[in-house]
Motif scaffolding. Structure first.
Motif, PDB file in Angstrom:
ATOM      1  N   UNK A 191       0.897  -1.178   0.073  1.00  0.00           N
ATOM      2  CA  UNK A 191      -0.009   0.059  -0.121  1.00  0.00           C
ATOM      3  C   UNK A 191       1.044   1.326  -0.042  1.00  0.00           C
ATOM      4  N   UNK A 192       1.444   1.471   1.130  1.00  0.00           N
ATOM      5  CA  UNK A 192       2.524   2.572   1.089  1.00  0.00           C
ATOM      6  C   UNK A 192       3.600   2.842   0.250  1.00  0.00           C
ATOM      7  N   UNK A 193       4.146   1.781  -0.198  1.00  0.00           N
ATOM      8  CA  UNK A 193       5.189   1.915  -1.165  1.00  0.00           C
ATOM      9  C   UNK A 193       4.764   2.476  -2.473  1.00  0.00           C
ATOM     10  N   UNK A 194       3.616   1.686  -3.023  1.00  0.00           N
ATOM     11  CA  UNK A 194       3.117   2.434  -4.385  1.00  0.00           C
ATOM     12  C   UNK A 194       2.549   3.791  -4.206  1.00  0.00           C
ATOM     13  N   UNK A 201       6.665  10.886  -7.594  1.00  0.00           N
ATOM     14  CA  UNK A 201       6.879  11.323  -8.819  1.00  0.00           C
ATOM     15  C   UNK A 201       6.053  12.773  -8.944  1.00  0.00           C
ATOM     16  N   UNK A 202       5.022  12.849  -8.041  1.00  0.00           N
ATOM     17  CA  UNK A 202       4.109  14.017  -8.292  1.00  0.00           C
ATOM     18  C   UNK A 202       4.984  15.282  -7.544  1.00  0.00           C
ATOM     19  N   UNK A 203       5.708  15.112  -6.430  1.00  0.00           N
ATOM     20  CA  UNK A 203       6.333  16.051  -5.957  1.00  0.00           C
ATOM     21  C   UNK A 203       7.623  16.157  -6.472  1.00  0.00           C
TER      22      UNK A 203
END
Length: 356
Positions: A191-194, A201-203
């Motif tokens: 969950x957290x890794x993806x 990527x967004x940041x």
């Protein structure tokens, strides 16, 4: 070259990155350009205020601070505290150090020597006889066996406690691993890794877009500033320069040549005439003063000077007369012209001037 580089970069990235990059950069550019322009304007205003207002004000405040806080304390330290400290040190040396030295030398030192002798000669043998020997016997034959027995019992209790703690620790370890660690690891991995990768990527794209927009906004702000500077130059500076060069300078030269220069020449001529007149008046006054002195007292080094001495003698002694060989004055009594001028009242009372 930039297009090839961007294509190479986009070839190794996912479709989500390529789809998000351009909209994010456009939105960030629209938001950052006004902020960058306001920031550049504030920087220019801050530099102007710092050079014209804040720096002189800071220097003035620094001078006032030195005048109000530093110099009075320096004067207080130099002219009050240092002499007071010197006086107190002298008083302390006289009233404390010297009596303390005498007390240490003549009272405490003999008492200390007496106490050392008492400890070495009396208390040490008495302590060995009453305390050391019984204490050694008690430690060797009572306390040592009891301590060994207590140590053996303590080692057994520690071994039993270690076994209990090891069993409880193993049970807690497997319980925590099954109930906490494995579920947390599954949540992190699936969950957290993806989600973190997507947010990363967004940041990263947002940061890159922000940096790109900040640089572009800098170029835009620089272009706007240069345009405003050119507009100010061609609307204000160049007309003012043209007016000064083509209108004010010829008018000023004409006024200087037609009005100011003749007025200055007239003023200098009037000054020269006035100085010459004052010099002639002063020379005339000096000549008149010399003529009057010569008419009243005579030439220097002649009978006039002798008459001046006689006048001074007559002033010092009013009843004294001139010597017989002195030249006859206007009253016929051997007085000079100057003394006759001083004795005009005497001639008026009874004497008739000679030759009148």
């Amino acid at each position: 070259m930039d297009l090839e580089t961007s294509r190479e970069r986009s070839g190794g990235e996912g479709c989500l990155v390529v789809a998000l990059r351009m909209p994010v950069r456009i939105v960030v550019l629209v938001l950052v350009v006004p902020v960058r322009m306001v920031w550049d304007a504030l920087v220019v205003a801050g530099r102007f205020l710092g050079d014209t207002v804040l720096r002189p004000m800071g220097r003035a405040l620094a001078w006032v601070g030195r005048a109000v806080f530093v110099w009075p304390f320096v004067a207080l330290w130099r002219w009050v505290l240092v002499p007071l400290g010197t006086a107190l040190r002298w008083l302390g040396a006289v009233l404390v150090v010297v009596p303390a030295g005498a007390l240490y030398r003549w009272v405490l030192t003999p008492l200390g020597h007496a106490a050392v002798w008492m400890y070495a000669r009396v208390l040490t043998p008495l302590g060995h006889g009453l305390l050391v020997v019984p204490s050694v016997w008690l430690y060797r034959w009572v306390l040592t066996p009891v301590g060994h027995a207590l140590a053996w019992c303590g080692r057994g209790l520690v071994a039993v406690g270690a076994l209990l703690v090891a069993g409880i620790g193993a049970a807690l370890y497997w319980t925590v691993r099954v109930l906490v660690v494995w579920p947390a690891y599954a949540v992190w991995r699936w969950v957290l890794a993806p989600v973190g990768r997507v947010l990363g990527v967004v940041a990263r794209e947002a940061g890159a877009a922000l940096g790109h927009a900040w640089r572009v906004a800098g170029y835009v702000s620089l272009a706007v500033g240069r345009a405003l500077a050119a507009l100010f130059r061609w609307t204000v500076v160049e007309p003012a320069r043209w007016l000064y060069r083509t209108v004010l300078t010829p008018v000023g030269h004409a006024v200087r040549d037609a009005v100011l220069r003749p007025v200055a020449e007239a003023a200098r001529a009037a000054g020269r005439v006035a100085r010459e007149t004052l010099r002639l008046v002063a020379a005339t006054a000096r000549q008149a003063r010399r003529d009057v002195r010569r008419a009243l007292l005579g030439d220097p080094g002649t009978a006039g000077e002798q008459g001046d001495r006689e006048v001074k003698g007559a002033k010092a002694a009013p009843g004294a007369y001139a010597p017989a060989d002195a030249p006859a004055g206007p009253c016929g009594n051997g007085m000079s012209g100057a003394s006759w001028g001083n004795r005009a009242g005497t001639c008026a009372q009874g004497e008739r001037p000679a030759g009148r």
